[in-house]
Design a protein around this motif. Sequence first.
Motif, mmCIF file in Angstrom:
data_model
loop_
_atom_site.group_PDB
_atom_site.id
_atom_site.type_symbol
_atom_site.label_atom_id
_atom_site.label_comp_id
_atom_site.label_asym_id
_atom_site.label_seq_id
_atom_site.Cartn_x
_atom_site.Cartn_y
_atom_site.Cartn_z
ATOM 1 N N PHE A 162 0.860 -1.190 0.000
ATOM 2 C CA PHE A 162 0.000 0.000 0.000
ATOM 3 C C PHE A 162 0.887 1.228 0.000
ATOM 4 C CE2 PHE A 162 -2.758 3.257 1.872
ATOM 5 C CZ PHE A 162 -3.919 3.076 1.124
ATOM 6 N N ASP A 163 0.675 2.100 -0.985
ATOM 7 C CA ASP A 163 1.497 3.299 -1.122
ATOM 8 C C ASP A 163 0.586 4.483 -1.456
ATOM 9 O OD1 ASP A 163 3.272 5.306 -1.749
ATOM 10 O OD2 ASP A 163 4.555 4.077 -3.025
ATOM 11 N N VAL A 164 0.382 5.370 -0.475
ATOM 12 C CA VAL A 164 -0.551 6.494 -0.652
ATOM 13 C C VAL A 164 -0.068 7.494 -1.695
ATOM 14 C CG1 VAL A 164 -1.534 6.346 1.656
ATOM 15 C CG2 VAL A 164 0.519 7.727 1.279
ATOM 16 N N THR A 165 1.205 7.433 -2.076
ATOM 17 C CA THR A 165 1.726 8.394 -3.054
ATOM 18 C C THR A 165 1.352 8.012 -4.481
ATOM 19 O OG1 THR A 165 3.865 7.248 -3.348
ATOM 20 C CG2 THR A 165 3.692 8.839 -1.534
ATOM 21 N N LYS A 166 0.822 6.810 -4.664
ATOM 22 C CA LYS A 166 0.472 6.342 -6.004
ATOM 23 C C LYS A 166 -1.012 6.555 -6.294
ATOM 24 C CE LYS A 166 4.149 2.890 -6.275
ATOM 25 N NZ LYS A 166 4.489 1.460 -6.461
ATOM 26 N N THR A 167 -1.315 6.703 -7.578
ATOM 27 C CA THR A 167 -2.703 6.893 -8.000
ATOM 28 C C THR A 167 -3.562 5.724 -7.549
ATOM 29 O OG1 THR A 167 -1.939 8.107 -9.948
ATOM 30 C CG2 THR A 167 -4.216 7.332 -9.966
ATOM 31 N N GLN A 168 -3.011 4.527 -7.707
ATOM 32 C CA GLN A 168 -3.668 3.327 -7.205
ATOM 33 C C GLN A 168 -2.807 2.789 -6.068
ATOM 34 O OE1 GLN A 168 -4.910 0.404 -10.155
ATOM 35 N NE2 GLN A 168 -4.752 -1.249 -8.665
ATOM 36 N N PRO A 169 -3.126 3.131 -4.817
ATOM 37 C CA PRO A 169 -2.270 2.773 -3.672
ATOM 38 C C PRO A 169 -2.023 1.273 -3.537
ATOM 39 C CG PRO A 169 -3.882 4.414 -3.018
ATOM 40 C CD PRO A 169 -4.281 3.941 -4.387
ATOM 41 N N SER A 170 -3.025 0.463 -3.849
ATOM 42 C CA SER A 170 -2.861 -0.996 -3.818
ATOM 43 C C SER A 170 -2.731 -1.505 -5.243
ATOM 44 C CB SER A 170 -4.075 -1.661 -3.137
ATOM 45 O OG SER A 170 -4.180 -1.270 -1.791
ATOM 46 N N PHE A 171 -1.676 -2.227 -5.519
ATOM 47 C CA PHE A 171 -1.433 -2.677 -6.892
ATOM 48 C C PHE A 171 -2.429 -3.737 -7.334
ATOM 49 C CE2 PHE A 171 1.322 -5.171 -4.062
ATOM 50 C CZ PHE A 171 0.971 -6.472 -4.402
ATOM 51 N N ALA A 172 -2.966 -4.504 -6.385
ATOM 52 C CA ALA A 172 -3.849 -5.618 -6.719
ATOM 53 C C ALA A 172 -5.292 -5.292 -6.377
ATOM 54 C CB ALA A 172 -3.408 -6.876 -5.965
ATOM 55 N N LYS A 173 -6.199 -6.114 -6.903
ATOM 56 C CA LYS A 173 -7.620 -5.929 -6.619
ATOM 57 C C LYS A 173 -8.305 -7.295 -6.568
ATOM 58 C CE LYS A 173 -8.545 -5.126 -11.530
ATOM 59 N NZ LYS A 173 -9.076 -4.166 -12.513
ATOM 60 N N ALA A 174 -9.538 -7.300 -6.066
ATOM 61 C CA ALA A 174 -10.302 -8.539 -5.983
ATOM 62 C C ALA A 174 -10.428 -9.172 -7.368
ATOM 63 C CB ALA A 174 -11.689 -8.259 -5.411
#
Length: 239
Positions: free
Chosen positions: A194-206
């Motif tokens: 999880f990285d709040v500086t990125k547009t998509q903080p979590s690289f993965a999704k369901a």
Amino acid sequence: MNIYKPTYKPFGESAILIEWPSRIDEEIIQDIVAFEKKIEKDENVLDTIIAYNSLTIRYRILKNFNRAVVKLNELYAMERKQEVRKQKVWQIPVCYNLKFGLDLEEISSKKSIAVDEVIRLHTAPEYLIYFLGFQPGFLYLGGLNSQIHMPRRSNPRLRVEKGAVGIGGVQTGVYPQDSAGGWNIIGKSPIDFFDVTKTQPSFAKAGDRVKFQSIDLAVFKKIQEEVSEGIYKLKFQWI
């Protein structure tokens, strides 16, 4: 063809909770993900939240619950395109050195399985991501081999390090931040979940999948440095 009959409930003033049968099931989560993709096209949808057997929709404006449910039912009933939906399989490096695998030897002893075999069994599956929760970036994964199912610790640790890979009951996962926790720790990943500086903080999704890859201490430190410098590229494959 749809095989479920989701139920709809108001969830506050501007959200709707949709529920499927109450069980952990890959077909159910795939059905939820497919429905979410249809819903996301609605500009009035603020965001969506997936859980094991539910989908919460937050609207910018929700004027009439009953009308919204009729529209959702119609959308759900629409025939899907008969196309194969590709999935991402994220390659997650994990160091299972005993420095990080605090509970590896205990699992090995209780299950009468060698430590190397515990690691092999953990890295063998392609885990399905059911949803993200508990902490931002925490992936709830399905597919853990039953030979290494392990009850949560009776005395949770006050601090589990960011990146710690654990087993809790029939599940496995990675702690995205330092946290208290009761899962059995078997290794550590050097990447950021999880990285709040990125547009998509979590690289993965369901609906994505995860494959753990065993690395040694030297590789762990190298990746850790690359992550710190912002040059590490997480690998994935399409299936």
